[in-house]
Design a protein around this motif. Structure first.
Motif, short mmCIF file in Angstrom:
data_model
loop_
_atom_site.label_atom_id
_atom_site.label_comp_id
_atom_site.label_asym_id
_atom_site.label_seq_id
_atom_site.Cartn_x
_atom_site.Cartn_y
_atom_site.Cartn_z
N PHE A 23 0.85 -1.18 0.00
CA PHE A 23 0.00 0.00 0.00
C PHE A 23 0.90 1.25 0.00
CE2 PHE A 23 -3.04 -3.07 1.74
CZ PHE A 23 -4.18 -2.74 1.02
N ASP A 24 0.42 2.28 -0.67
CA ASP A 24 1.13 3.56 -0.69
C ASP A 24 0.71 4.34 0.55
OD1 ASP A 24 2.60 5.74 -1.28
OD2 ASP A 24 1.62 6.23 -3.18
N ALA A 25 1.54 4.34 1.58
CA ALA A 25 1.21 4.94 2.86
C ALA A 25 2.21 6.03 3.21
CB ALA A 25 1.20 3.89 3.97
N ARG A 26 1.73 7.07 3.88
CA ARG A 26 2.56 8.18 4.34
C ARG A 26 2.35 8.40 5.83
NH1 ARG A 26 1.60 12.93 -0.13
NH2 ARG A 26 -0.33 13.16 1.07
N LEU A 27 3.40 8.73 6.51
CA LEU A 27 3.35 9.04 7.94
C LEU A 27 3.09 10.53 8.10
CD1 LEU A 27 3.69 8.12 10.89
CD2 LEU A 27 6.14 8.60 10.65
N CYS A 28 2.05 10.89 8.83
CA CYS A 28 1.65 12.28 9.02
C CYS A 28 1.90 12.70 10.46
CB CYS A 28 0.17 12.48 8.69
SG CYS A 28 -0.25 12.14 6.97
N VAL A 29 2.24 13.95 10.64
CA VAL A 29 2.52 14.50 11.96
C VAL A 29 1.97 15.91 12.00
CG1 VAL A 29 4.81 15.28 11.25
CG2 VAL A 29 4.30 14.99 13.68
N GLY A 30 1.39 16.28 13.13
CA GLY A 30 0.91 17.63 13.36
C GLY A 30 1.90 18.40 14.22
N LEU A 31 2.32 19.56 13.76
CA LEU A 31 3.35 20.35 14.43
C LEU A 31 2.73 21.63 14.97
CD1 LEU A 31 6.22 20.03 11.80
CD2 LEU A 31 5.67 18.51 13.69
N SER A 32 3.11 21.98 16.18
CA SER A 32 2.68 23.22 16.83
C SER A 32 3.90 23.92 17.40
CB SER A 32 1.65 22.93 17.91
OG SER A 32 0.47 22.37 17.35
N PRO A 33 4.70 24.57 16.57
CA PRO A 33 5.88 25.30 17.08
C PRO A 33 5.45 26.49 17.92
CG PRO A 33 5.53 25.76 14.76
CD PRO A 33 4.54 24.70 15.11
N GLY A 67 7.46 6.99 1.61
CA GLY A 67 8.50 6.01 1.82
C GLY A 67 9.87 6.43 1.34
N ALA A 68 9.93 7.35 0.38
CA ALA A 68 11.21 7.85 -0.13
C ALA A 68 11.76 9.02 0.67
CB ALA A 68 11.07 8.23 -1.60
N GLY A 69 11.05 9.46 1.69
CA GLY A 69 11.50 10.58 2.51
C GLY A 69 11.07 11.94 2.01
N HIS A 70 10.23 11.99 0.99
CA HIS A 70 9.75 13.26 0.47
C HIS A 70 8.67 13.82 1.39
CE1 HIS A 70 11.02 11.41 -3.60
NE2 HIS A 70 12.04 12.04 -3.04
N VAL A 71 8.72 15.13 1.61
CA VAL A 71 7.84 15.79 2.56
C VAL A 71 6.86 16.67 1.80
CG1 VAL A 71 7.74 17.27 4.61
CG2 VAL A 71 9.72 15.80 4.23
N ARG A 72 5.63 16.69 2.31
CA ARG A 72 4.59 17.53 1.71
C ARG A 72 3.75 18.15 2.82
NH1 ARG A 72 3.12 17.79 -3.46
NH2 ARG A 72 1.17 18.83 -3.99
N ASP A 73 3.43 19.43 2.66
CA ASP A 73 2.59 20.14 3.62
C ASP A 73 1.13 19.93 3.22
OD1 ASP A 73 1.36 21.80 5.39
OD2 ASP A 73 2.59 23.56 4.97
N VAL A 74 0.37 19.24 4.06
CA VAL A 74 -1.03 18.91 3.77
C VAL A 74 -1.96 19.55 4.79
CG1 VAL A 74 -0.49 16.75 2.58
CG2 VAL A 74 -0.77 16.75 5.05
N THR A 75 -1.57 20.68 5.35
CA THR A 75 -2.40 21.33 6.38
C THR A 75 -3.74 21.75 5.82
OG1 THR A 75 -0.29 22.21 7.19
CG2 THR A 75 -2.30 23.05 8.20
N ARG A 76 -3.79 22.14 4.56
CA ARG A 76 -5.04 22.61 3.97
C ARG A 76 -6.10 21.51 3.90
NH1 ARG A 76 -2.54 25.09 -1.42
NH2 ARG A 76 -1.12 23.33 -1.05
N ARG A 77 -5.67 20.26 3.89
CA ARG A 77 -6.64 19.16 3.84
C ARG A 77 -7.33 18.96 5.18
NH1 ARG A 77 -3.49 15.06 2.25
NH2 ARG A 77 -4.01 15.35 0.06
N TYR A 78 -6.65 19.25 6.27
CA TYR A 78 -7.17 18.92 7.59
C TYR A 78 -7.77 20.13 8.32
CZ TYR A 78 -4.74 14.51 7.04
OH TYR A 78 -4.32 13.29 6.58
N SER A 79 -7.55 21.33 7.85
CA SER A 79 -8.07 22.51 8.51
C SER A 79 -9.43 22.89 7.93
CB SER A 79 -7.09 23.68 8.36
OG SER A 79 -7.61 24.84 8.94
N ARG A 80 -10.38 23.16 8.80
CA ARG A 80 -11.71 23.56 8.35
C ARG A 80 -11.73 25.01 7.88
NH1 ARG A 80 -16.18 20.61 9.78
NH2 ARG A 80 -17.37 22.55 9.90
#
Length: 630
Positions: free
Chosen positions: A200-210, A310-323
């Motif tokens: 499966f094509d899976a990505r690990l997501c993390v929420g950051l609050s600096p 899986g290749a270590g590429h990073v993407r900002d997906v905040t717009r998907r999760y914010s109302r």
């Protein structure tokens, strides 16, 4: 009164030694009155001597300066914000890489039931690590049912100061063996590892609050004290918790089934061609806008949400999760920093993510970016009047600047508290006649100014003109026009090899469209001399103005020449450049010959000096040796 008495005594001592003539010339005045008279007189001469002033308790105390957030404190907080983002991003990249190691994938595969592994293996595309599209959704739900049956226990471990901390790799391996999660990222990492081992094509997501970019006065003062003491920022750079937040904070686990997850997983659904978020603590597929919400009225619990593949590429997906990304979440990020405060802060995050993005944009990545852009455009209209000030899509009439206007005034997309809401795309900027001319546009003959504002002086000459207007009783005003009232400047063409000029003998070339028809722009700085030698008409090209110390200086860039003479000038410039290069080479050779000649002469003189003094020293040694024998 004490100060007056002391001054009187001192004045008496000074006047005691004066002659009678001086007494007749000067009138005796009390010192306090003398000081007042000296202040009123422009030609007063300071009296010799030292005067001591004593400030009594009755004097007015100095006003206390109002405490504000300093610029240095804001800069340090932004730096701390960026460093936190970098560190947490690298940490989640390490976690994602650890999910791909053979040891972790082997342990993860051992926890999956053999029936699920065989079923998914039968539905894989031959020769590819990819599941067939018609079975992908069913196989995913089958695996999630098996993952929920693992019954992973959660134990919140509190690390003591004297306790030895276990390495992250050994800690995760121990978790896979015992199925007891002691860290918030254990279950999401296990889920990602299982999904990847099953193709499966899976990505690990993390929420950051600096740390929050908005500082309070107390935090600013704490940072300034730390900087002045030289002890570093330390805990002073951290935001200070408010009293309401301290009361609302309850002891207990910060992660688990009932808490807002900080780590979760995304799986690509081949049927809908979208990324689906999976809560690793419950093993269920959830809606993106519901997964990262801290409460009913919250738009998003995190300022940044990153997804690592899986290749270590990073993407900002905040717009998907914010109302409400535009009105709420974006103001907590670096994009919410105004350009006046830091013009590079908004673009820094995008430039940093470009380093970790995929090298080539795949169709799937382009489709995801289009989806995120649509979510941003569908952002809800702000409910508060203050949120319209920085909203990129909607604007109120009150938020317009002095040189802005809404044109066209339609459509009116809504009403908030009796005020009409317009599209920010219809906001037009007004400029003066001179400003439009520098953009290559002229005002139409029948155009009326949209607005008249007070003129601002940018040069000393303009300031003098404004002073003259004010002295005449007229207020210096400037008329502003919109772009729809302007037209492209069309300069006169070149006639009989003569380049048209302005009143100063130059050609205004602020934009390429202002080039006269039948003319060419030669950028070489030596073109004017070549044209003078060849007898070709030319005019200096003014491409802008440089404002320094109240003086406006035109910026020149080459000359404007007739189009039929451009090739001749180019050939002459090329020949002159070759001649200049040959002359420079000849001069360099002559300098080298002179230096070699100087070196050889110096060596010859040194050899002669050494030979002369060597013979004389040898004779002296022989004479001294004979004298010693005698």
């Amino acid at each position: 009164m004490d100060s007056c008495e002391q001054a009187e005594k001192q004045g008496a001592q000074q006047t005691a030694g004066m002659s009678s003539d001086d007494d007749e010339e000067f009138e005796e005045v009390p010192p306090c009155q003398a000081d007042a008279a000296a202040e009123d007189s422009d030609d007063s001469v300071p009296e010799l001597g030292t005067v001591e002033l004593t400030v009594g308790e009755g004097s007015e105390p100095a006003k206390k300066r109002r405490a504000v957030v300093t610029r240095r404190a804001r800069m340090l907080r932004r730096s701390h914000h960026m460093v936190e983002l970098i560190c947490q991003q690298v940490a989640v990249q390490v976690m994602s890489h650890k999910c791909n190691t053979p040891e972790v994938q082997a342990r993860s595969l051992s926890l999956i039931p053999a029936m699920v592994v065989e079923r998914i293996g039968e539905h894989q595309v031959p020769g590819k690590r990819e599941i067939r599209r018609d079975w992908a959704s069913a196989d995913l739900h089958c695996f999630l049912s098996a993952f929920q049956a693992l019954k992973i226990q959660q134990r919140h471990q509190h690390q003591r100061q004297h306790q030895r901390q276990e390495p992250a790799a050994d800690e995760f391996s121990r978790f896979v063996e015992r199925r007891t999660a002691t860290r918030a990222w254990h279950q999401p990492m296990l889920l990602v590892s299982m999904l990847r081992v099953l193709a499966f094509d899976a990505r690990l997501c993390v929420g950051l609050s600096p740390p929050a970019l908005k500082l309070t006065v107390q935090e600013s003062e704490a940072i300034e004290r730390s900087c002045q003491s030289g002890a570093g920022l330390g805990p002073c750079a951290q935001p200070l918790p408010s009293k309401a937040a301290a009361k609302a904070k309850k002891p207990g686990p910060q992660w688990g089934r009932d808490a807002v997850p900080q780590y979760w997983c995304e799986v690509f659904n081949q049927v809908s061609e979208q990324w689906m978020p999976i809560n690793a603590y419950s093993g269920t597929i959830e809606r993106a806008t519901q997964l990262a919400r801290a409460g009913r009225g919250s738009a998003c619990a995190f300022a940044y949400i990153l997804a690592v593949d899986g290749a270590g590429h990073v993407r900002d997906v905040t717009r998907r999760y914010s109302r409400d990304f535009v009105n709420t979440t974006q103001r907590q990020r670096l994009e919410g920093v105004s350009e006046r405060e830091d013009p590079r802060a908004a673009a820094w995050w995008a430039q940093w993510l470009e380093r970790w993005a995929a090298p080539a944009a795949s169709p799937r990545a382009q489709q995801e970016e289009a989806e995120l852009a649509r979510r941003t455009q569908r952002s809800t209209m702000p409910r508060r009047l203050a949120d319209f000030a920085h909203n990129p899509y909607y604007v109120l009439q009150r938020n317009l600047a002095q040189n802005e206007v809404i044109y066209p005034a339609e459509p009116i997309v809504g009403t908030v508290r009796g005020e009409h809401v317009f599209l920010r795309a219809n906001v037009q900027r007004l400029r003066s006649r001179m400003a439009w001319m520098r953009m290559g546009r002229s005002i139409a003959a029948d155009a009326q100014p949209i607005r008249t504002v007070r003129q601002r002086a940018a040069t000393a000459r303009a300031r003098q003109a404004m002073d003259a207007e004010a002295a005449a009783g007229r207020e210096p005003l400037v008329a502003l026009f919109g772009e729809w009232q302007t037209q492209q400047i069309r300069p006169p063409p070149v006639v009989d090899g003569r380049v048209p000029r302005n009143d100063f003998g130059r050609v205004d070339l602020f934009t390429p469209a202002m080039l006269p028809p039948g003319a060419a722009h030669v950028h070489d700085p030596g073109a004017a001399r070549v044209c003078a030698d060849l007898g070709i008409d030319c005019a200096p090209a003014v491409t802008g103005f440089d404002f320094r110390r109240g003086v406006s200086t035109p910026v020149f860039d080459g000359v404007v020449v007739p189009l039929e003479s451009a090739d001749v000038i180019a050939d002459a410039l090329q020949a002159r450049r070759h001649e200049a290069a040959a002359q420079e080479r000849a001069d360099r050779e002559q300098r080298a010959v002179r230096r070699w000649r100087r070196l050889l002469v110096a060596l010859r003189v040194r050899a002669e000096v050494d030979a002369t003094f060597a013979t004389r020293s040898a004779r002296t040694e022989q004479a001294s040796a004979k004298g010693g024998l005698l």
